[in-house]
Design a protein around this motif. Structure first.
Motif, PDB file in Angstrom:
ATOM      1  N   MET A  21       0.738  -1.079  -0.066  1.00  0.00           N
ATOM      2  CA  MET A  21      -0.021  -0.067   0.089  1.00  0.00           C
ATOM      3  C   MET A  21       0.918   1.042  -0.048  1.00  0.00           C
ATOM      4  N   SER A  22       0.583   2.108  -0.868  1.00  0.00           N
ATOM      5  CA  SER A  22       1.254   3.516  -0.880  1.00  0.00           C
ATOM      6  C   SER A  22       0.538   4.545  -0.133  1.00  0.00           C
ATOM      7  N   ILE A  23       1.273   5.600   0.450  1.00  0.00           N
ATOM      8  CA  ILE A  23       0.641   6.598   0.934  1.00  0.00           C
ATOM      9  C   ILE A  23       1.370   7.661   0.344  1.00  0.00           C
ATOM     10  N   ALA A  24       0.506   8.958   0.073  1.00  0.00           N
ATOM     11  CA  ALA A  24       0.927   9.816  -0.754  1.00  0.00           C
ATOM     12  C   ALA A  24       0.818  11.184   0.124  1.00  0.00           C
ATOM     13  N   LYS A  25       1.737  12.156  -0.367  1.00  0.00           N
ATOM     14  CA  LYS A  25       1.439  13.435   0.341  1.00  0.00           C
ATOM     15  C   LYS A  25       1.202  14.685  -0.696  1.00  0.00           C
ATOM     16  N   VAL A  26       0.711  15.741  -0.130  1.00  0.00           N
ATOM     17  CA  VAL A  26       0.534  16.719  -1.259  1.00  0.00           C
ATOM     18  C   VAL A  26       1.301  17.988  -0.621  1.00  0.00           C
ATOM     19  N   THR A  27       2.088  18.730  -1.319  1.00  0.00           N
ATOM     20  CA  THR A  27       2.469  19.894  -0.887  1.00  0.00           C
ATOM     21  C   THR A  27       2.312  21.204  -2.090  1.00  0.00           C
ATOM     22  N   GLU A  28       2.287  22.295  -1.651  1.00  0.00           N
ATOM     23  CA  GLU A  28       1.851  23.527  -2.615  1.00  0.00           C
ATOM     24  C   GLU A  28       3.436  24.267  -2.823  1.00  0.00           C
ATOM     25  N   VAL A  29       3.680  24.483  -3.852  1.00  0.00           N
ATOM     26  CA  VAL A  29       4.720  24.994  -4.635  1.00  0.00           C
ATOM     27  C   VAL A  29       4.303  26.334  -5.376  1.00  0.00           C
ATOM     28  N   THR A  30       5.239  27.281  -5.203  1.00  0.00           N
ATOM     29  CA  THR A  30       4.853  28.470  -6.181  1.00  0.00           C
ATOM     30  C   THR A  30       6.342  28.722  -6.880  1.00  0.00           C
ATOM     31  N   ALA A  31       6.293  29.034  -8.283  1.00  0.00           N
ATOM     32  CA  ALA A  31       7.678  29.137  -8.975  1.00  0.00           C
ATOM     33  C   ALA A  31       7.158  30.069  -9.929  1.00  0.00           C
ATOM     34  N   SER A  32       8.425  30.924 -10.315  1.00  0.00           N
ATOM     35  CA  SER A  32       8.115  32.025 -11.454  1.00  0.00           C
ATOM     36  C   SER A  32       9.293  31.861 -12.527  1.00  0.00           C
ATOM     37  N   SER A  33       9.128  32.368 -13.445  1.00  0.00           N
ATOM     38  CA  SER A  33       9.918  32.254 -14.672  1.00  0.00           C
ATOM     39  C   SER A  33       9.655  33.618 -15.390  1.00  0.00           C
ATOM     40  N   THR A  34      10.781  34.370 -16.063  1.00  0.00           N
ATOM     41  CA  THR A  34      10.649  35.529 -16.784  1.00  0.00           C
ATOM     42  C   THR A  34      10.234  34.880 -18.416  1.00  0.00           C
ATOM     43  N   ILE A  35      10.461  33.659 -18.677  1.00  0.00           N
ATOM     44  CA  ILE A  35      10.172  33.099 -20.105  1.00  0.00           C
ATOM     45  C   ILE A  35       8.718  32.596 -20.324  1.00  0.00           C
ATOM     46  N   SER A  36       8.049  31.887 -19.586  1.00  0.00           N
ATOM     47  CA  SER A  36       6.713  31.115 -19.885  1.00  0.00           C
ATOM     48  C   SER A  36       6.402  30.554 -18.610  1.00  0.00           C
ATOM     49  N   PHE A  37       5.065  30.334 -18.568  1.00  0.00           N
ATOM     50  CA  PHE A  37       4.155  29.268 -17.897  1.00  0.00           C
ATOM     51  C   PHE A  37       4.775  27.982 -17.546  1.00  0.00           C
ATOM     52  N   GLU A  38       5.126  27.631 -18.807  1.00  0.00           N
ATOM     53  CA  GLU A  38       5.743  26.051 -18.764  1.00  0.00           C
ATOM     54  C   GLU A  38       7.294  26.085 -18.149  1.00  0.00           C
ATOM     55  N   ASP A  39       7.894  27.180 -18.280  1.00  0.00           N
ATOM     56  CA  ASP A  39       9.229  27.186 -17.659  1.00  0.00           C
ATOM     57  C   ASP A  39       9.198  27.220 -16.274  1.00  0.00           C
ATOM     58  N   ALA A  40       8.156  28.103 -15.734  1.00  0.00           N
ATOM     59  CA  ALA A  40       7.925  28.329 -14.309  1.00  0.00           C
ATOM     60  C   ALA A  40       7.493  26.839 -13.656  1.00  0.00           C
ATOM     61  N   LEU A  41       6.598  26.016 -14.294  1.00  0.00           N
ATOM     62  CA  LEU A  41       6.428  24.769 -14.010  1.00  0.00           C
ATOM     63  C   LEU A  41       7.598  23.740 -13.944  1.00  0.00           C
ATOM     64  N   LYS A  42       8.235  23.861 -14.975  1.00  0.00           N
ATOM     65  CA  LYS A  42       9.513  22.965 -15.096  1.00  0.00           C
ATOM     66  C   LYS A  42      10.297  23.408 -13.926  1.00  0.00           C
ATOM     67  N   GLN A  43      10.625  24.487 -13.564  1.00  0.00           N
ATOM     68  CA  GLN A  43      11.522  24.990 -12.644  1.00  0.00           C
ATOM     69  C   GLN A  43      11.075  24.603 -11.234  1.00  0.00           C
TER      70      GLN A  43
END
Length: 67
Positions: free
Chosen positions: A1-23
């Motif tokens: 059985m697996s147990i998962a946890k959720v954590t909140e993260v905020t990221a930013s980029s001067t390039i794009s939303f996709e870049d912020a997500l990847k970073q």
């Protein structure tokens, strides 16, 4: 059985939303083991002088806890 946890993260980029997500995921992966997924909760931009200066994403990351 697996147990998962959720954590909140905020990221930013001067390039794009996709870049912020990847970073954000790459940085979280340095600290959290077994990152399994991400849910993009919010996207927003910072505007300076009438132009988009920064892209920001708030996401919830799911990772599986180790035994």
């Amino acid at each position: 059985m697996s147990i998962a946890k959720v954590t909140e993260v905020t990221a930013s980029s001067t390039i794009s939303f996709e870049d912020a997500l990847k970073q954000g995921i790459a940085r979280a992966n340095k600290t959290l083991n077994n990152v399994e997924g991400a849910w993009i909760q919010e996207q927003k931009v910072v505007v300076r002088n009438g132009e988009v200066a920064e892209y920001r994403v708030n996401m919830k990351l799911t990772f599986v806890l180790e035994d």
